[in-house]
Design a protein around this motif. Structure first.
Motif, PDB file in Angstrom:
ATOM      1  N   PHE A 100       0.815  -1.216   0.000  1.00 43.53           N
ATOM      2  CA  PHE A 100       0.000   0.000   0.000  1.00 43.53           C
ATOM      3  C   PHE A 100       0.851   1.270   0.000  1.00 43.53           C
ATOM      4  CE2 PHE A 100      -2.962   3.061   2.126  1.00 43.53           C
ATOM      5  CZ  PHE A 100      -3.886   3.121   1.102  1.00 43.53           C
ATOM      6  N   GLU A 109       1.984   1.911  -3.421  1.00 45.93           N
ATOM      7  CA  GLU A 109       0.873   2.365  -4.246  1.00 45.93           C
ATOM      8  C   GLU A 109       0.570   3.842  -3.988  1.00 45.93           C
ATOM      9  OE1 GLU A 109      -2.514  -0.241  -4.123  1.00 45.93           O
ATOM     10  OE2 GLU A 109      -3.845   1.322  -4.929  1.00 45.93           O
ATOM     11  N   LEU A 110       0.582   4.199  -2.714  1.00 41.68           N
ATOM     12  CA  LEU A 110       0.357   5.595  -2.335  1.00 41.68           C
ATOM     13  C   LEU A 110       1.414   6.491  -2.972  1.00 41.68           C
ATOM     14  CD1 LEU A 110      -0.437   5.757   1.488  1.00 41.68           C
ATOM     15  CD2 LEU A 110      -1.946   6.308  -0.424  1.00 41.68           C
ATOM     16  N   ARG A 130       0.841   6.882  -6.662  1.00 40.90           N
ATOM     17  CA  ARG A 130      -0.319   7.723  -6.989  1.00 40.90           C
ATOM     18  C   ARG A 130      -0.072   9.180  -6.629  1.00 40.90           C
ATOM     19  NH1 ARG A 130      -5.738   3.978  -6.073  1.00 40.90           N
ATOM     20  NH2 ARG A 130      -6.755   5.586  -7.290  1.00 40.90           N
ATOM     21  N   LEU A 131       0.710   9.408  -5.592  1.00 43.23           N
ATOM     22  CA  LEU A 131       0.945  10.774  -5.133  1.00 43.23           C
ATOM     23  C   LEU A 131       2.137  11.428  -5.812  1.00 43.23           C
ATOM     24  CD1 LEU A 131       0.487  10.998  -1.288  1.00 43.23           C
ATOM     25  CD2 LEU A 131      -0.404  12.563  -2.995  1.00 43.23           C
TER      26      LEU A 131
END
Lengths: 120, 120
Positions: A91, A94-95, A98-99
DNA sequence: GAATGAATTTAGAATGATTCTAATTTTTGA
DNA sequence: TCAAAAATTAGAATCATTCTAAATTCATTC
């Protein structure tokens, strides 16, 4: 690592549930009757900073202390209040993707009705 | 919807920043000098329940109020403290899929160093 | 337009988790 | 054994928020 600090660490590690400082204080008194709330807060704070336990903030509740220090998430049941660990593998990555920014930490609290409460 | 309630709603809607009750109180006094803190809390609470604004909890800080009510996430800069909205499209669905449970709400606060602070 | 009751607003007290303070006790190591 | 450092303690302080009970405002009806 003093005796009282070790006791507090043990108490947090003993059970999978997420205890509050108050609950830990009551348990600690059984084994170390003279212990004070200040010692509980001091040591739980120190242990959190050292990364041996993790402090969990849930909106509207007293902070809780978690024996699981690896990054993970929490599910809170709207009915029974149970706090359950969730592990979303990858996670953090992934964060970050995406950020597009470097992430130092995150906190994800998900609320809903747990399986047990849905049945009743 | 009383005048004061409308004023508070306006104040939250006016700026993209996430204001605390205290900050909103100070702004409200400029336009309605006799307003009290209790009215600010009452109405911000009511507006949040009605879904017209959103209350945001960030660990160790006073609560903030957000004009954006759609589900979204927050990025908090470790350096400057700025709180920025993030929109992860389809995140609720992704959570539900990964969890296998119905979700009533969630809260995701991500911390790191924002682009502006990274440059300096 | 006055009277009535409901809703809103208000000041300030209460709350409750946490932190702080300053004194005491315990531990450490020379 | 002694002194210095660290840990522990009781209780005060903090601070955001909620609560309480009184005062004010508002809407409605006669």
């Amino acid at each position: 690592m003093t005796k009282k600090k070790a006791l507090l660490l043990d108490l947090v590690r003993e059970k999978p549930v997420h205890l509050t400082a108050e609950q830990i204080f009551l348990l600690a008194k059984e084994r170390s009757p003279g212990i004070s709330m200040a010692t509980v807060y001091n040591n739980l704070g120190a242990l959190s900073h050292e990364g041996l336990i993790r402090r969990v903030h849930i909106d509207g509740q007293a902070d809780r202390y978690d024996r699981t220090v690896e990054p993970h998430e929490h599910f809170i049941c709207d009915e029974c209040g149970e706090i359950r660990d969730i592990f979303f593998h990858g996670f953090t990555e992934e964060l970050a993707k995406r950020l597009g920014e470097r992430i130092s930490s995150y906190e994800l609290n998900v609320r809903g009705v747990c399986a047990a409460c849905q049945r009743s």
